[in-house]
Design a protein around this motif. Structure first.
Motif, mmCIF file in Angstrom:
data_model
loop_
_atom_site.group_PDB
_atom_site.id
_atom_site.type_symbol
_atom_site.label_atom_id
_atom_site.label_comp_id
_atom_site.label_asym_id
_atom_site.label_seq_id
_atom_site.Cartn_x
_atom_site.Cartn_y
_atom_site.Cartn_z
ATOM 1 N N ASP A 297 68.818 75.417 29.155
ATOM 2 C CA ASP A 297 69.085 74.165 29.848
ATOM 3 C C ASP A 297 70.149 74.335 30.931
ATOM 4 O O ASP A 297 70.083 73.710 31.980
ATOM 5 N N PHE B 103 72.002 82.259 17.090
ATOM 6 C CA PHE B 103 71.172 82.165 18.301
ATOM 7 C C PHE B 103 71.664 80.992 19.136
ATOM 8 O O PHE B 103 71.875 79.902 18.598
ATOM 9 N N VAL B 104 71.848 81.206 20.393
ATOM 10 C CA VAL B 104 72.235 80.105 21.281
ATOM 11 C C VAL B 104 71.336 80.147 22.508
ATOM 12 O O VAL B 104 71.191 81.195 23.145
ATOM 13 N N ASN B 105 70.743 78.997 22.813
ATOM 14 C CA ASN B 105 69.844 78.916 23.961
ATOM 15 C C ASN B 105 70.600 78.428 25.181
ATOM 16 O O ASN B 105 71.251 77.381 25.145
ATOM 17 N N THR C 242 69.247 72.155 18.725
ATOM 18 C CA THR C 242 69.354 72.327 20.179
ATOM 19 C C THR C 242 70.028 73.629 20.605
ATOM 20 O O THR C 242 69.530 74.302 21.508
ATOM 21 N N PRO C 243 71.134 74.020 19.959
ATOM 22 C CA PRO C 243 71.743 75.280 20.430
ATOM 23 C C PRO C 243 70.776 76.449 20.324
ATOM 24 O O PRO C 243 70.839 77.389 21.116
ATOM 25 N N ILE C 244 69.896 76.391 19.356
ATOM 26 C CA ILE C 244 69.029 77.543 19.122
ATOM 27 C C ILE C 244 67.770 77.486 19.979
ATOM 28 O O ILE C 244 67.403 78.475 20.619
ATOM 29 N N ILE C 245 67.129 76.323 19.998
ATOM 30 C CA ILE C 245 65.844 76.285 20.710
ATOM 31 C C ILE C 245 65.910 75.473 22.003
ATOM 32 O O ILE C 245 64.913 75.340 22.703
ATOM 33 N N GLY C 246 67.059 74.922 22.331
ATOM 34 C CA GLY C 246 67.211 74.207 23.603
ATOM 35 C C GLY C 246 66.731 72.760 23.508
ATOM 36 O O GLY C 246 65.927 72.413 22.637
ATOM 37 N N GLN C 247 67.245 71.953 24.429
ATOM 38 C CA GLN C 247 66.879 70.524 24.419
ATOM 39 C C GLN C 247 65.379 70.337 24.603
ATOM 40 O O GLN C 247 64.760 69.496 23.960
ATOM 41 N N GLU C 248 64.829 71.124 25.465
ATOM 42 C CA GLU C 248 63.391 70.969 25.723
ATOM 43 C C GLU C 248 62.570 71.310 24.501
ATOM 44 O O GLU C 248 61.562 70.663 24.217
ATOM 45 N N PRO D 50 62.566 80.294 22.492
ATOM 46 C CA PRO D 50 63.221 80.733 21.250
ATOM 47 C C PRO D 50 62.387 80.470 20.010
ATOM 48 O O PRO D 50 62.383 81.286 19.089
#
Lengths: 499, 144
Positions: free
Chosen positions: A98, A93-95, B44-50, A69
């Motif tokens: 995980d 935007f929501v990833n 985190t919601p946007i680019i993820g924990q990693e 992202p």
């Protein structure tokens, strides 16, 4: 009682796409944007999202494995349509990376549904959907799992009144893929490579409930985003003039109007064919200048074989004063549809009535090789599209002097235009002199004379015929043998053979 | 990496505000961990924990050239940063060094994020973490 459901169509914000879709994208539809890597899927999705999303109609962009992202945000920001202000307001935007790393399809679906229930989006994008499917399937899954997953996802999204876009890398469109079956819309993007050129093409392979424009449509990606070029309208102008009420417009060259039978009929296309230096561009400039003098705006499309060739001062003045719009695209690998869109934009902006295309030879070279094969067909489309705009068109064509045969264009396209003027060099008295003739004016009388003309600072001056010469079209005329002519001198005796 | 901004980024300002003139390194460590969690919550919601973990790791690496005690990045890619370790390291410094090192860490983090996605989008994403540093509170919901 007629209570049929009315499907709202959303304007996608992508120039040309709504036309290709047949009037926009159906609301609550479940769509797949597919194609190989680098073909513009994510860009198309973002452009549609930023155009459609409002605080009342929010968008949710779910990123799954695939492009990280951070990188997606970094690169997509380069496009004009990307609006930072919209983030976390109308665009979220929501990833899911995980959660989908080790999940199964049920888990993935639950997570998507949870996000949709949280944000109640009107637009949902899942990028990349192929990653969802790959991450969610394991060898242990029964083969119809994906089908069920798709059907449930489609049903849930529609019930939540979300227009959905699945973005996925797919290479072959002939797969019996359940994703294709369930989708309402299937937008396929391609990159067509031929030799050293690449042309982007888009096809609406499926769109339930409306008639789309079939076939491959070229598009271009610039800083402004994607621009789709719908097919140049081949619809002929229904207001075609009949012979009785032809309105004629002056060409700006004294005596040429006489030769055309009183000027060029409005709405006609005129091909001016001649060798290098014969004054085609000067004639074209005079045509536009005469229009400007009479209050008519024009458009000049430059497809010069040599870029940066200085243009005449008169033409530059017209362009600078915006009496003439300039189409001078340096973009590589043009398609005919793109050229028509560019011309039409200028024509409509200036309400132009006169258009010059200089020259057909350069135009052919500017087209991507894939379109050159159908050059005659492309020209027909161009002429028809311009005719539908109601403009009068002058096309120049570089024509190598070939004295052994009489040709008007190197493409066998002379029949496409309504009128033809041909220019030639001849040799008389050790000088190169120029001749001009009107070969054709459809549905109109015109002169059949070969007239000499000269070019000076004020432009083209059409002179008289050369009645004492014969064999002018052979390029090496001889003086007629009159009874009282005792000189018996031929200006040049024609040697045998000239192929 | 040069970071030129007339005002300190909000994440650094928030730290300065919360730490105030504290001379207690443990208090400073708690504030850093709290602020980091708030930033991570927004990102985190946007680019993820990693993605967030990778940014922290890189920020620590960049800050450790001036503050060697910050070089705690674990050697493996998948192992996340242990915030407790970071806290204990900060708590082990003098208050002055703890504040300087933490500010440098946040400055590097902000610089990294703006290099990648630009200051406008970075501020837009992080604004939900701290509406106003002087409020000292985490924003509950900026849309309300």
């Amino acid at each position: 009682m007629n209570a049929k459901v009315k499907i709202n169509r959303l304007a996608t914000g992508v120039p040309g796409l709504d036309e290709v879709l047949g009037g926009g994208l159906p609301e609550f539809s479940f769509n797949l944007v597919a194609g190989p890597p680098g073909c513009g899927k994510t860009t198309l999705a973002h452009q549609i999202m930023f155009a459609l999303a409002t605080p009342e109609r929010p968008a949710l962009y779910l990123t799954v494995l695939g492009e990280p992202p951070l990188k997606m945000l970094r690169y997509q920001q380069q496009f004009d349509f990307f609006d930072n202000e919209a983030i976390n307001r109308s665009v979220r935007f929501v990833n899911l990376g995980d959660d989908t790393l080790e999940g199964n399809l049920d888990q993935v679906l639950n997570r998507i549904v949870a996000e949709v229930e949280t944000y109640s989006p009107a637009l949902v994008f899942i990028d990349s959907f192929r990653s969802v499917v790959l991450s969610g399937t394991s060898p242990a899954d029964p083969p119809n799992d994906l089908q069920q997953f798709m059907q449930r996802l489609g049903m849930i999204m529609t019930s939540w009144q979300a227009t959905t876009f699945l973005i996925g890398e797919y290479f072959t469109e002939i797969d019996t893929n359940p994703v294709f079956t369930v989708a309402d819309g299937l937008i396929w993007l391609r990159q067509s490579v031929q030799r050293n050129s690449m042309v982007r093409k888009l096809e609406i392979m499926k769109l339930r409930g409306q008639a789309t424009l079939p076939g491959l449509h070229s598009f271009r990606i610039t800083n402004a985003g994607i621009n789709v070029f719908p097919p140049a309208s081949a619809a002929l102008n229904t207001d075609q003039q009949n012979g009785a009420d032809i309105v004629r417009i002056p060409m700006g060259v004294p005596r040429l109007d006489e030769m055309l039978g009183g000027g060029l009929p409005r709405g006609y296309s005129l091909l001016v064919a001649g060798p290098s230096g014969s004054g085609k561009s000067i004639l074209a400039t005079a045509f536009l200048a005469e229009g400007a003098r009479l209050g008519e705006n024009g458009v000049f499309a430059a497809f010069e074989q040599r870029r940066h060739r200085p243009r005449s001062g008169a033409l530059m003045d017209l362009i600078e004063s915006d009496r003439v719009g300039l189409v001078d695209t340096r973009a590589p690998d043009l398609s005919i549809d793109e050229v028509v869109v560019l011309l039409r934009t200028q024509i409509r902006r200036l309400k132009a009535t006169r258009v010059v295309i200089d020259s057909l030879s350069g135009f052919e070279l500017a087209l991507a090789p894939t379109f050159r094969e159908d050059f005659r067909e492309s020209l027909l489309q161009l002429v028809s599209a311009l005719s539908a705009e109601g403009v009068t068109v002058l096309l120049t064509s570089e024509l190598e002097d070939r004295y052994s045969d009489l040709r008007f264009s190197p493409y066998g396209t002379a029949f496409l235009t309504d009128a033809i003027i041909v220019q030639r060099y001849i040799e008389v008295g050790s000088r190169l002199r120029r001749l001009m003739a009107v070969v054709k004016v459809r549905a109109s009388d015109h002169s059949d004379e070969l007239r000499e003309y000269t070019i000076n600072d004020s432009g083209i001056c059409v002179g008289e015929m050369l009645p004492d010469q014969e064999g002018l079209l052979g390029g090496r005329p001889t003086r007629k043998h009159n009874a009282d002519d005792t000189s018996q001198i031929a200006y040049l005796r024609k040697p045998a053979g000239n192929s | 990496m040069s970071i030129e901004k007339r005002e300190p980024p909000r994440i650094v300002a928030t730290l300065a505000f919360r730490v105030g003139g504290s001379t207690n390194s443990t208090h400073i460590a708690d504030a850093v961990a709290q602020i980091w969690s708030e930033a991570a919550f927004a990102l985190t919601p946007i680019i993820g924990q990693e993605g967030v973990a990778a940014l922290l790791k890189r920020s620590l690496h960049l800050s450790s050239s001036a503050h060697a005690w910050l070089s705690i990045a674990p050697p493996t890619v998948s192992k996340p940063i242990d915030l407790e370790t970071l806290k204990s390291l900060i708590a082990g410094q003098t208050a002055l060094e703890a504040t300087a090192g933490s500010s440098a860490l946040f400055l590097q983090f902000y610089g990294l994020l703006t290099t990648l996605i630009g200051p406008s989008l970075a501020d837009r994403i992080l604004e939900s973490a701290w509406v106003d540093p002087s409020s000292g509170e985490t924003a509950q919901d900026p849309s309300l």
